[in-house]
Design a protein around this motif. Structure first.
Motif, short mmCIF file in Angstrom:
data_model
loop_
_atom_site.label_atom_id
_atom_site.label_comp_id
_atom_site.label_asym_id
_atom_site.label_seq_id
_atom_site.Cartn_x
_atom_site.Cartn_y
_atom_site.Cartn_z
N MET B 1 -5.55 -4.39 -8.58
CA MET B 1 -4.18 -4.92 -8.48
C MET B 1 -3.36 -4.04 -7.54
O MET B 1 -3.51 -2.83 -7.53
N MET B 2 -2.54 -4.70 -6.74
CA MET B 2 -1.71 -3.95 -5.80
C MET B 2 -0.32 -4.58 -5.74
O MET B 2 -0.19 -5.79 -5.72
N GLU B 3 0.68 -3.74 -5.73
CA GLU B 3 2.07 -4.21 -5.67
C GLU B 3 2.76 -3.46 -4.55
O GLU B 3 2.64 -2.23 -4.48
N GLN B 4 3.43 -4.19 -3.66
CA GLN B 4 4.07 -3.52 -2.53
C GLN B 4 5.53 -3.95 -2.43
O GLN B 4 5.82 -5.14 -2.48
N GLN B 5 6.41 -2.97 -2.27
CA GLN B 5 7.83 -3.28 -2.25
C GLN B 5 8.56 -2.35 -1.27
O GLN B 5 8.21 -1.17 -1.16
N THR B 30 6.31 -2.97 -13.10
CA THR B 30 4.94 -3.49 -13.13
C THR B 30 4.33 -3.09 -14.48
O THR B 30 4.97 -2.39 -15.25
N CYS B 37 0.41 5.77 -6.42
CA CYS B 37 1.67 5.30 -5.86
C CYS B 37 1.87 5.93 -4.48
O CYS B 37 1.98 7.14 -4.36
N THR B 134 3.79 1.36 -2.32
CA THR B 134 2.61 0.57 -2.63
C THR B 134 1.94 1.16 -3.86
O THR B 134 1.55 2.33 -3.87
N THR B 136 -1.20 0.94 -6.54
CA THR B 136 -2.53 0.36 -6.75
C THR B 136 -3.07 0.81 -8.11
O THR B 136 -2.80 1.91 -8.57
N GLN C 34 -2.31 -7.55 3.13
CA GLN C 34 -1.45 -6.56 2.47
C GLN C 34 -2.33 -5.47 1.89
O GLN C 34 -3.36 -5.75 1.27
N ARG C 105 1.15 -4.77 6.05
CA ARG C 105 1.99 -5.89 5.62
C ARG C 105 1.83 -7.00 6.64
O ARG C 105 1.87 -6.72 7.85
N VAL C 138 -5.70 -5.88 -2.05
CA VAL C 138 -5.79 -6.31 -3.45
C VAL C 138 -7.22 -6.71 -3.79
O VAL C 138 -7.79 -7.53 -3.09
#
Lengths: 138, 138, 138
Positions: B1-5, B30, B37, B134, B136, C34, C105, C138
């Motif tokens: 899982m990956m979240e990017q902001q 999350t 991070c 980002t 992960t 991403q 990105r 991801v």
């Protein structure tokens, strides 16, 4: 897949310590063949560097160089409660690294022929330094 | 899982700003419990550092130290269109970091007791600084 | 998903080389939209930096600055078998970076408008420098 482990390294005061073997050991206990190895140091008065591991004079010269660049006990420092190496250690830490990522290839740290991963203790006295190693693979 | 902001931090000119809370906030939104991070700064005249967050004198001493190490308005600089802090800011950036990775453990940034993550503005005037975070996990 | 590739960059002696395009090329050959791009340099006498890519004077000033900060052929160095640039190169490497992670990105390196990724050769003579690029998504 991700594997995270915390290790603790004792230091004998200001010096560099090769920790490549300790990190390799964690890697070998997994079956990760390809990926990334992240090493994080939980302290602000020591640091992590990658440098030449063959001639010990390199690390001696590095220590002498940084000791001239970042003077211990500079009267300009206000943060000096723990002695002349206190603020100097924080500056040395900021000029080097607190965390390093190394690629993993064929189940090994993919370091160059002459590269080693070193913990650099910047305080005069021995400390126990905690590190978190995080291994990721496909 | 990956979240990017991406986040944007306003600065008030040359100073360090603790951004640990801003990054923690993204993490908490999350459900990542364990991972990494990564924080990236999209500028070359500011930087990211991890240093002591308890005694503000540490950051004052760091600023004084680097101001002596990297002289503003050095006549040797050719890149000076934006003023005496222009080239000095690029040098300060190269001697510190543009990106830092911190392990995530138990849903929190696994920083040491005294570690904070700071944005270091190197320009005299206020700026808006963009960062990409980002996250992960397994 | 993870993609790992090794590239080799020839240098012409002490100078900075923009390698953003080489890394972008590896990224574009994948379908990663991403994620993170990690670049690792397998040498201890060169380094990686992110700095301004618009005005070449920035890199000229950086080179002049570090040449004054880290004196070539300092008689204090013991590690000098390969010449006056030998130990100076190791010090320059430790004061900058051996590895850098950049967010991905929309299928591109998410660098700031003025940011470029540079290989900094610290030795006088040309070398072939090996890098490992690891892309994760991801």
């Amino acid at each position: 897949m991700m594997e995270q482990q915390t290790i603790s390294i004792p230091t004998q005061g200001r010096a560099t310590i090769d920790i490549t073997g300790e990190v390799e050991q964690i890697l070998r206990a997994t079956d990760i063949e390809q990926g990334l190895c992240h090493v994080f140091l939980h302290h602000t008065s020591a640091s992590l560097i990658i440098t030449e591991n063959a001639d010990a004079d390199v690390r001696r010269d590095l220590e002498n160089y940084i000791a001239r660049l970042v003077v211990d006990g500079d009267p300009a420092y206000r943060h000096d409660q723990e002695g002349p190496d206190d603020m100097a250690a924080h500056i040395r830490s900021v000029l080097t690294q607190s965390e390093i990522t190394i690629p993993i290839r064929a189940g090994r740290l993919a370091l160059g022929t002459w590269q080693g991963l070193f913990l650099w203790e910047h305080r005069y006295h021995p400390h126990r330094r905690n590190l978190t190693v995080t291994l990721t693979s496909v």
